[in-house]
Design a protein around this motif. Structure first.
Motif, PDB file in Angstrom:
ATOM      1  N   ALA A 113       1.433  -0.824   9.472  1.00  0.00           N
ATOM      2  CA  ALA A 113       2.841  -0.857   8.663  1.00  0.00           C
ATOM      3  C   ALA A 113       4.280  -1.543   9.348  1.00  0.00           C
ATOM      4  N   ALA A 114       4.284  -0.874  10.287  1.00  0.00           N
ATOM      5  CA  ALA A 114       5.511  -1.211  11.063  1.00  0.00           C
ATOM      6  C   ALA A 114       5.803  -2.733  11.380  1.00  0.00           C
ATOM      7  N   GLY A 115       4.675  -3.256  11.731  1.00  0.00           N
ATOM      8  CA  GLY A 115       4.480  -4.831  12.153  1.00  0.00           C
ATOM      9  C   GLY A 115       5.116  -5.728  10.926  1.00  0.00           C
ATOM     10  N   LEU A 116       4.480  -5.232   9.547  1.00  0.00           N
ATOM     11  CA  LEU A 116       4.752  -5.880   8.530  1.00  0.00           C
ATOM     12  C   LEU A 116       6.151  -6.036   8.180  1.00  0.00           C
ATOM     13  N   ASN A 117       6.622  -4.192   8.332  1.00  0.00           N
ATOM     14  CA  ASN A 117       8.118  -4.321   7.928  1.00  0.00           C
ATOM     15  C   ASN A 117       8.823  -4.881   8.868  1.00  0.00           C
ATOM     16  N   ARG A 118       8.608  -5.250   9.964  1.00  0.00           N
ATOM     17  CA  ARG A 118       9.750  -5.740  10.950  1.00  0.00           C
ATOM     18  C   ARG A 118       9.743  -7.305  10.842  1.00  0.00           C
ATOM     19  N   ILE A 119       8.633  -7.753  10.405  1.00  0.00           N
ATOM     20  CA  ILE A 119       8.679  -9.357  10.176  1.00  0.00           C
ATOM     21  C   ILE A 119       8.979  -9.764   8.582  1.00  0.00           C
ATOM     22  N   GLY A 120       9.390  -8.482   7.777  1.00  0.00           N
ATOM     23  CA  GLY A 120       9.529  -8.988   6.310  1.00  0.00           C
ATOM     24  C   GLY A 120       8.375  -9.120   5.679  1.00  0.00           C
ATOM     25  N   MET A 121       7.257  -8.646   6.042  1.00  0.00           N
ATOM     26  CA  MET A 121       5.877  -9.068   5.106  1.00  0.00           C
ATOM     27  C   MET A 121       5.518  -8.011   4.563  1.00  0.00           C
ATOM     28  N   THR A 122       6.221  -6.666   4.308  1.00  0.00           N
ATOM     29  CA  THR A 122       5.571  -5.571   3.676  1.00  0.00           C
ATOM     30  C   THR A 122       4.982  -5.885   2.346  1.00  0.00           C
ATOM     31  N   ASP A 123       5.391  -6.745   1.589  1.00  0.00           N
ATOM     32  CA  ASP A 123       4.783  -7.366   0.331  1.00  0.00           C
ATOM     33  C   ASP A 123       3.443  -7.519   0.249  1.00  0.00           C
ATOM     34  N   GLU A 124       2.823  -8.086   1.651  1.00  0.00           N
ATOM     35  CA  GLU A 124       1.456  -8.296   1.775  1.00  0.00           C
ATOM     36  C   GLU A 124       0.444  -7.163   1.602  1.00  0.00           C
ATOM     37  N   ALA A 125       1.086  -5.926   1.793  1.00  0.00           N
ATOM     38  CA  ALA A 125       0.120  -4.637   1.797  1.00  0.00           C
ATOM     39  C   ALA A 125      -0.150  -4.387   0.405  1.00  0.00           C
ATOM     40  N   THR A 126      -1.635  -4.212   0.219  1.00  0.00           N
ATOM     41  CA  THR A 126      -2.032  -3.871  -1.183  1.00  0.00           C
ATOM     42  C   THR A 126      -2.324  -2.324  -0.923  1.00  0.00           C
ATOM     43  N   ASP A 127      -2.351  -1.690   0.056  1.00  0.00           N
ATOM     44  CA  ASP A 127      -2.403  -0.065   0.096  1.00  0.00           C
ATOM     45  C   ASP A 127      -2.067   0.476   1.608  1.00  0.00           C
ATOM     46  N   PHE A 128      -1.139   1.501   1.388  1.00  0.00           N
ATOM     47  CA  PHE A 128      -0.809   2.112   2.370  1.00  0.00           C
ATOM     48  C   PHE A 128      -1.588   3.042   2.711  1.00  0.00           C
ATOM     49  N   SER A 146      -2.880   6.717   3.992  1.00  0.00           N
ATOM     50  CA  SER A 146      -2.465   7.850   4.391  1.00  0.00           C
ATOM     51  C   SER A 146      -2.780   8.297   5.715  1.00  0.00           C
ATOM     52  N   VAL A 147      -2.086   9.093   6.347  1.00  0.00           N
ATOM     53  CA  VAL A 147      -2.431   9.770   7.500  1.00  0.00           C
ATOM     54  C   VAL A 147      -3.293  10.839   7.543  1.00  0.00           C
ATOM     55  N   ASP A 148      -3.507  11.186   6.688  1.00  0.00           N
ATOM     56  CA  ASP A 148      -4.583  12.333   6.102  1.00  0.00           C
ATOM     57  C   ASP A 148      -5.990  11.693   6.212  1.00  0.00           C
ATOM     58  N   PHE A 149      -6.093  10.353   6.001  1.00  0.00           N
ATOM     59  CA  PHE A 149      -7.547   9.438   6.237  1.00  0.00           C
ATOM     60  C   PHE A 149      -7.620   8.587   7.172  1.00  0.00           C
ATOM     61  N   VAL A 150      -6.454   8.163   7.736  1.00  0.00           N
ATOM     62  CA  VAL A 150      -6.419   7.166   8.771  1.00  0.00           C
ATOM     63  C   VAL A 150      -5.263   7.561   9.781  1.00  0.00           C
ATOM     64  N   LEU A 151      -5.630   8.395  11.032  1.00  0.00           N
ATOM     65  CA  LEU A 151      -4.552   8.736  11.945  1.00  0.00           C
ATOM     66  C   LEU A 151      -3.944   7.335  12.579  1.00  0.00           C
ATOM     67  N   PRO A 152      -2.865   7.122  12.894  1.00  0.00           N
ATOM     68  CA  PRO A 152      -2.436   5.936  13.391  1.00  0.00           C
ATOM     69  C   PRO A 152      -2.741   6.107  15.241  1.00  0.00           C
ATOM     70  N   ALA A 153      -2.507   4.903  15.889  1.00  0.00           N
ATOM     71  CA  ALA A 153      -2.540   4.711  17.261  1.00  0.00           C
ATOM     72  C   ALA A 153      -1.676   5.795  17.786  1.00  0.00           C
ATOM     73  N   PRO A 154      -1.665   6.359  18.818  1.00  0.00           N
ATOM     74  CA  PRO A 154      -0.597   7.179  19.431  1.00  0.00           C
ATOM     75  C   PRO A 154       0.657   6.247  19.828  1.00  0.00           C
ATOM     76  N   GLY A 155       1.694   6.702  19.150  1.00  0.00           N
ATOM     77  CA  GLY A 155       3.027   5.808  19.511  1.00  0.00           C
ATOM     78  C   GLY A 155       3.130   4.726  18.516  1.00  0.00           C
ATOM     79  N   GLN A 156       2.151   4.799  17.641  1.00  0.00           N
ATOM     80  CA  GLN A 156       2.416   3.674  16.604  1.00  0.00           C
ATOM     81  C   GLN A 156       3.546   3.673  15.877  1.00  0.00           C
ATOM     82  N   GLY A 157       4.238   2.376  15.726  1.00  0.00           N
ATOM     83  CA  GLY A 157       5.537   2.174  14.910  1.00  0.00           C
ATOM     84  C   GLY A 157       6.664   2.506  15.907  1.00  0.00           C
ATOM     85  N   ALA A 158       6.334   2.973  17.161  1.00  0.00           N
ATOM     86  CA  ALA A 158       7.657   3.238  17.695  1.00  0.00           C
ATOM     87  C   ALA A 158       7.608   1.928  19.063  1.00  0.00           C
TER      88      ALA A 158
END
Length: 319
Positions: A173-188, A190-202
């Motif tokens: 999500a962070a990558g899409l947000n940073r280049i202004g393409m968040t609208d491309e996402a069709t589903d966020f 949940s971290v309850d079902f997919v944990l991110p990579a360590p450090g993701q988004g930072a």
């Protein structure tokens, strides 16, 4: 006399340039000095092999670090999840700014969410971590998806969906947000079902350890809560002896009511890429008040995961 421009080393991708541009603006505001972006090509950018094949760890950061050590740039910006867990003595992680959204997102044809993907849907990702958790979730819900390994930048990956080659791709999500393409996402997801990579988004802002003046300036961009969280996550990764291409997910978050934050929870997962076996555990402790406290939290959870059989699930480890 005006001071010379600070040279900021960055990868050439659209996302890297956007991330580095954000940091450059913040540094200009702090220092009043001009900041010049210096584009550097890394091995991870030029290799067409999948990350697990080329070793994963450090392939996007080595060239930037070499430029720092040679004095060709003054500081560098990395996606923190790309950094090896061992910090070189001659380089300093000067700042970890406030984290972006750590979640993964689905970009699917016809606006589909993950739960609405048809049986047999082809889902592209370059990450064994995502493959393991997506396949496990699909198995738990008695459906079948086909995870397809892919490489390339964000535009390339989304292009696989637009062309009909894939039904969906999973991105940060962070990558899409940073280049202004968040609208491309069709589903966020949940971290309850997919944990991110360590450090993701930072992000990680790095300079040489002997550049004390610059390090002190960059330190003003540091977000202590983000740094504590990613330190715990990366400590877990290091204690599992896994590289950044291994199927390990982790997320630390602060728990409490409003301003009264009392605890940090760290969740971790290791799995086989087919999703048949996952080791997923969490631990909670006091909010870390030091670097050592955050490291201890990660090591504690890693120890529990190893006791539950995590080591045998990581397959080819990245060294």
């Amino acid at each position: 006399m005006t001071e010379s421009a600070l040279r900021l080393g960055t990868r050439r991708s659209k996302l890297a340039m956007a991330q580095s541009g954000q940091v450059a603006r913040a540094v200009r505001q702090l220092t009043g000095r001009p900041v010049e972006l210096v584009e550097i090509t890394t091995y991870g950018d030029t290799s067409r092999e999948h990350l697990a094949q080329i070793g994963g760890t450090g392939v996007f950061v080595a060239a930037l670090r070499e430029s720092l050590v040679r004095g060709e740039v003054d500081f560098a910006v990395h996606s923190l999840k790309d950094l090896p867990t061992t910090q070189p003595d001659d380089l300093l992680l000067a700042a970890v700014p406030l984290r972006e959204d750590p979640r993964d997102v689905l970009v699917a044809r016809d606006g589909l969410t993950f739960d609405r993907l048809p049986a047999g849907a082809r889902v592209g990702t370059g990450s064994p971590r995502r493959m393991a958790q997506l396949n496990a979730y699909a198995r738990a819900h008695h459906t079948h998806i086909q995870t397809v390994p892919i490489r390339g930048n964000i535009d390339t990956r989304i292009g696989y969906v637009r062309s009909g080659e894939l039904d969906a791709v999973v991105l940060a999500a962070a990558g899409l947000n940073r280049i202004g393409m968040t609208d491309e996402a069709t589903d966020f997801l949940s971290v309850d079902f997919v944990l991110p990579a360590p450090g993701q988004g930072a992000l990680a802002i790095e300079c040489t350890a002997d550049n004390v003046r610059l390090a002190a300036l960059l330190a003003q961009l540091d977000d202590p809560a983000t740094r504590a969280a990613v330190t715990a996550e990366r400590s877990l990764l290091a204690a599992l002896e896994a590289g950044c291409s291994a199927p390990v997910g982790a997320l630390a978050d602060l728990l409490g009511d409003g301003q009264d934050v009392t605890e940090m929870r760290l969740r971790g997962v290791v799995g086989t890429t087919d999703g048949s076996t996952l080791v997923q555990l969490s631990t909670t402790g006091p909010v870390p008040t030091s670097h050592g406290d955050a490291i201890a939290l990660g090591r504690e959870l890693a120890s529990e995961m190893l006791a539950k059989g995590a080591a045998g699930l990581m397959g080819e480890r990245a060294h």
